[in-house]
Design a protein around this motif. Structure first.
Motif, PDB file in Angstrom:
ATOM      1  N   THR A   2       0.817  -1.209   0.000  1.00  0.00           N
ATOM      2  CA  THR A   2       0.000   0.000   0.000  1.00  0.00           C
ATOM      3  C   THR A   2       0.851   1.260   0.000  1.00  0.00           C
ATOM      4  O   THR A   2       0.612   2.193   0.731  1.00  0.00           O
ATOM      5  N   ARG A   3       1.850   1.269  -0.811  1.00  0.00           N
ATOM      6  CA  ARG A   3       2.663   2.488  -0.897  1.00  0.00           C
ATOM      7  C   ARG A   3       1.865   3.570  -1.601  1.00  0.00           C
ATOM      8  O   ARG A   3       1.120   3.298  -2.526  1.00  0.00           O
ATOM      9  N   ASN A  11      13.677   0.947  -2.758  1.00  0.00           N
ATOM     10  CA  ASN A  11      14.844   0.523  -1.967  1.00  0.00           C
ATOM     11  C   ASN A  11      15.930  -0.135  -2.811  1.00  0.00           C
ATOM     12  O   ASN A  11      17.084  -0.143  -2.426  1.00  0.00           O
ATOM     13  N   PHE A  20      19.182   6.285   2.578  1.00  0.00           N
ATOM     14  CA  PHE A  20      19.199   5.785   3.948  1.00  0.00           C
ATOM     15  C   PHE A  20      20.351   6.399   4.745  1.00  0.00           C
ATOM     16  O   PHE A  20      20.199   6.726   5.919  1.00  0.00           O
ATOM     17  N   PHE A  23      19.230   9.925   5.568  1.00  0.00           N
ATOM     18  CA  PHE A  23      18.225   9.930   6.652  1.00  0.00           C
ATOM     19  C   PHE A  23      18.913   9.715   8.000  1.00  0.00           C
ATOM     20  O   PHE A  23      18.584  10.363   8.991  1.00  0.00           O
ATOM     21  N   GLY A  50       8.994  -0.528   9.091  1.00  0.00           N
ATOM     22  CA  GLY A  50       9.485   0.143   7.871  1.00  0.00           C
ATOM     23  C   GLY A  50      10.936   0.551   8.056  1.00  0.00           C
ATOM     24  O   GLY A  50      11.330   1.672   7.749  1.00  0.00           O
ATOM     25  N   ALA A  51      11.741  -0.386   8.561  1.00  0.00           N
ATOM     26  CA  ALA A  51      13.093  -0.066   9.045  1.00  0.00           C
ATOM     27  C   ALA A  51      14.009   0.476   7.953  1.00  0.00           C
ATOM     28  O   ALA A  51      14.883   1.305   8.224  1.00  0.00           O
ATOM     29  N   GLY A  52      13.854   0.038   6.715  1.00  0.00           N
ATOM     30  CA  GLY A  52      14.675   0.544   5.610  1.00  0.00           C
ATOM     31  C   GLY A  52      16.116   0.093   5.725  1.00  0.00           C
ATOM     32  O   GLY A  52      16.481  -1.021   5.381  1.00  0.00           O
ATOM     33  N   ASP A  74       9.886  -4.629   7.126  1.00  0.00           N
ATOM     34  CA  ASP A  74       9.785  -3.748   5.951  1.00  0.00           C
ATOM     35  C   ASP A  74       9.182  -4.597   4.837  1.00  0.00           C
ATOM     36  O   ASP A  74       9.296  -5.834   4.858  1.00  0.00           O
ATOM     37  N   THR A  75       8.553  -3.949   3.879  1.00  0.00           N
ATOM     38  CA  THR A  75       8.096  -4.693   2.703  1.00  0.00           C
ATOM     39  C   THR A  75       9.289  -5.106   1.847  1.00  0.00           C
ATOM     40  O   THR A  75       9.213  -6.062   1.084  1.00  0.00           O
ATOM     41  N   ASP A  94       4.041  -5.965   5.674  1.00  0.00           N
ATOM     42  CA  ASP A  94       3.368  -4.793   5.109  1.00  0.00           C
ATOM     43  C   ASP A  94       2.498  -4.172   6.192  1.00  0.00           C
ATOM     44  O   ASP A  94       1.489  -4.754   6.605  1.00  0.00           O
ATOM     45  N   LEU A  95       2.905  -2.999   6.641  1.00  0.00           N
ATOM     46  CA  LEU A  95       2.195  -2.325   7.729  1.00  0.00           C
ATOM     47  C   LEU A  95       0.732  -2.059   7.380  1.00  0.00           C
ATOM     48  O   LEU A  95      -0.139  -2.082   8.253  1.00  0.00           O
ATOM     49  N   ARG A 111       9.671   5.465  11.488  1.00  0.00           N
ATOM     50  CA  ARG A 111      10.104   6.770  10.972  1.00  0.00           C
ATOM     51  C   ARG A 111       9.971   6.766   9.456  1.00  0.00           C
ATOM     52  O   ARG A 111      10.480   5.848   8.789  1.00  0.00           O
ATOM     53  N   LEU A 112       9.288   7.732   8.917  1.00  0.00           N
ATOM     54  CA  LEU A 112       9.103   7.878   7.469  1.00  0.00           C
ATOM     55  C   LEU A 112       8.483   6.613   6.868  1.00  0.00           C
ATOM     56  O   LEU A 112       8.776   6.265   5.722  1.00  0.00           O
ATOM     57  N   ALA A 113       7.677   5.922   7.634  1.00  0.00           N
ATOM     58  CA  ALA A 113       7.061   4.677   7.155  1.00  0.00           C
ATOM     59  C   ALA A 113       5.555   4.843   6.968  1.00  0.00           C
ATOM     60  O   ALA A 113       4.983   4.329   6.003  1.00  0.00           O
ATOM     61  N   VAL A 117       1.517   4.260   3.790  1.00  0.00           N
ATOM     62  CA  VAL A 117       0.321   3.477   4.070  1.00  0.00           C
ATOM     63  C   VAL A 117      -0.915   4.345   3.865  1.00  0.00           C
ATOM     64  O   VAL A 117      -0.965   5.483   4.336  1.00  0.00           O
TER      65      VAL A 117
HETATM   66  C1  LIG Z   1      11.656   6.585   3.474  1.00  0.00           C
HETATM   67  S1  LIG Z   1      12.104   4.953   3.923  1.00  0.00           S
HETATM   68  C2  LIG Z   1      12.475   5.182   5.643  1.00  0.00           C
HETATM   69  C3  LIG Z   1      13.350   4.100   6.173  1.00  0.00           C
HETATM   70  C4  LIG Z   1      13.745   4.250   7.663  1.00  0.00           C
HETATM   71  N1  LIG Z   1      12.586   4.078   8.534  1.00  0.00           N
HETATM   72  C5  LIG Z   1      14.429   5.564   7.947  1.00  0.00           C
HETATM   73  O1  LIG Z   1      13.831   6.448   8.555  1.00  0.00           O
HETATM   74  O2  LIG Z   1      15.592   5.708   7.520  1.00  0.00           O
HETATM   75  C6  LIG Z   1      10.534   4.142   3.988  1.00  0.00           C
HETATM   76  C7  LIG Z   1      10.620   2.655   4.229  1.00  0.00           C
HETATM   77  O3  LIG Z   1       9.280   2.146   4.407  1.00  0.00           O
HETATM   78  C8  LIG Z   1       9.172   0.926   3.703  1.00  0.00           C
HETATM   79  N2  LIG Z   1       7.752   0.687   3.391  1.00  0.00           N
HETATM   80  C9  LIG Z   1       7.014   1.162   2.366  1.00  0.00           C
HETATM   81  N3  LIG Z   1       5.762   0.726   2.428  1.00  0.00           N
HETATM   82  C10 LIG Z   1       5.680  -0.062   3.527  1.00  0.00           C
HETATM   83  C11 LIG Z   1       4.627  -0.819   4.130  1.00  0.00           C
HETATM   84  N4  LIG Z   1       3.407  -0.827   3.616  1.00  0.00           N
HETATM   85  N5  LIG Z   1       4.902  -1.545   5.234  1.00  0.00           N
HETATM   86  C12 LIG Z   1       6.153  -1.531   5.771  1.00  0.00           C
HETATM   87  N6  LIG Z   1       7.197  -0.822   5.247  1.00  0.00           N
HETATM   88  C13 LIG Z   1       6.948  -0.100   4.142  1.00  0.00           C
HETATM   89  C14 LIG Z   1      10.034   1.127   2.472  1.00  0.00           C
HETATM   90  O4  LIG Z   1      10.388  -0.114   1.894  1.00  0.00           O
HETATM   91  C15 LIG Z   1      11.210   1.899   3.060  1.00  0.00           C
HETATM   92  O5  LIG Z   1      12.220   1.044   3.528  1.00  0.00           O
END
Ligand SMILES: C[S@@+](CC[C@H](N)C(=O)[O-])C[C@H]1O[C@@H](n2cnc3c(N)ncnc32)[C@H](O)[C@@H]1O
Length: 264
Positions: A2-3, A11, A20, A23, A50-52, A74-75, A94-95, A111-113, A117
């Motif tokens: 659900t991006r 990624n 990354f 960030f 959404g650890a990235g 993370d997805t 998938d959150l 953070r930034l996750a 959604v």
């Molecule tokens: C902008 S990055 C931020 C990564 C990390 N949290 C940071 O702050 O450096 C967003 C992350 O969310 C993940 N993401 C995107 N959609 C997601 C979902 N539906 N569920 C979990 N993770 C998701 C992406 O794959 C990506 O790794």
């Protein structure tokens, strides 16, 4: 999945590693200050959503030690695999679509996750629901409308071009139906998810080399889409990338809102 960013930033692209790192350089000090204030320590069970990349996960792993647990989801876990040893567990998750990867967490951090959604309220309820009573939720996301400029001090053509391209990037996202993150709503969303003692603050740099690294990686990643959409020319982008690399622009980011609360 659900991006909501229409896969503008992926990624697996080479620029993702640069994102990354940027960030981490820009926001880890603020994140770690908040995590320390929340008391994260030995034996804590944490979910990093959404650890990235590995920076926050590694910090948490050191902090909780061998008796703790850090579930990093993370997805796309391609950037996390190397850190996948106890106390860290890496899982594809998938959150927006799946139940939490566990329950009784002492801490959940994203953070930034949440921006990725669509149903953010549901996602927050899911994160809050995975906490033990007394557990802490820390959610951090930006708010581009609060501070939309790339160069707040717009004193010359380089800064004007930078701000114009930032505006074009936002238009590209809007045209794709992207629901821009709205960090200012986080305190309310946390309360609505049943959390108590909710607080929030904001941080953004006014000049930092990491902003230049982030901007360069972002523009290189979306340059074809900007040009195809008629939102910028190749020459604009080339000139802007040279300006960014010169290190003479004072670049910034949208404010990062950090909101935290506790489950009763
Ligand atoms: C902008 S990055 C931020 C990564 C990390 N949290 C940071 O702050 O450096 C967003 C992350 O969310 C993940 N993401 C995107 N959609 C997601 C979902 N539906 N569920 C979990 N993770 C998701 C992406 O794959 C990506 O790794």
């Amino acid at each position: 999945m659900t991006r909501t960013d229409g896969h503008l930033l992926d990624n697996r692209q080479t620029e993702a590693a640069e994102h990354f790192s940027a960030f981490a350089a820009l926001f880890d000090p603020t994140t770690f200050r908040h995590l320390e204030a929340l008391g994260v320590g030995s034996g804590w069970r944490c979910w990093e959503v959404g650890a990235g990349g590995p920076s926050v996960v590694s910090w948490l792993a050191k902090r909780v030690g061998p008796t703790g647990r850090v579930v990093a989801t993370d997805t796309d876990t391609s950037r996390l695999a190397r850190g996948a040893r106890p106390p860290v567990e890496v899982r594809v998750h998938d959150l927006g679509a799946q139940d939490p990867p566990g329950e009784g967490f002492d801490l959940v951090h994203a953070r930034l996750a949440l921006v990725h959604v669509t149903d953010r309220q549901r996602a927050l309820r899911s994160m809050a629901g995975s906490l033990r009573p007394g557990g802490r939720l820390l959610v951090e996301d930006v708010d581009p409308a609060l501070q939309p400029l790339l160069c707040p001090d717009e004193y010359g053509p380089e800064q004007q071009l930078a701000n114009r391209l930032r505006h074009s990037f936002r238009k590209l996202l809007a045209d794709r139906g992207t629901d821009l993150p709205c960090g200012r709503t986080l305190p309310r969303l946390l309360r609505e998810a049943g959390l108590t003692r909710v607080h929030a603050d904001a941080y953004f740099p006014l000049a930092s080399p990491a902003c230049a690294a982030l901007e360069s990686a972002t523009i290189r990643q979306i340059r074809d889409q900007l040009v195809t959409a008629g939102l910028a020319t190749d020459q604009d982008i080339q000139r802007h990338l040279i300006n960014v690399t010169s290190g003479t622009l004072d670049l910034t980011t949208p404010p990062m809102i950090s909101a935290w609360g506790r489950k009763q």
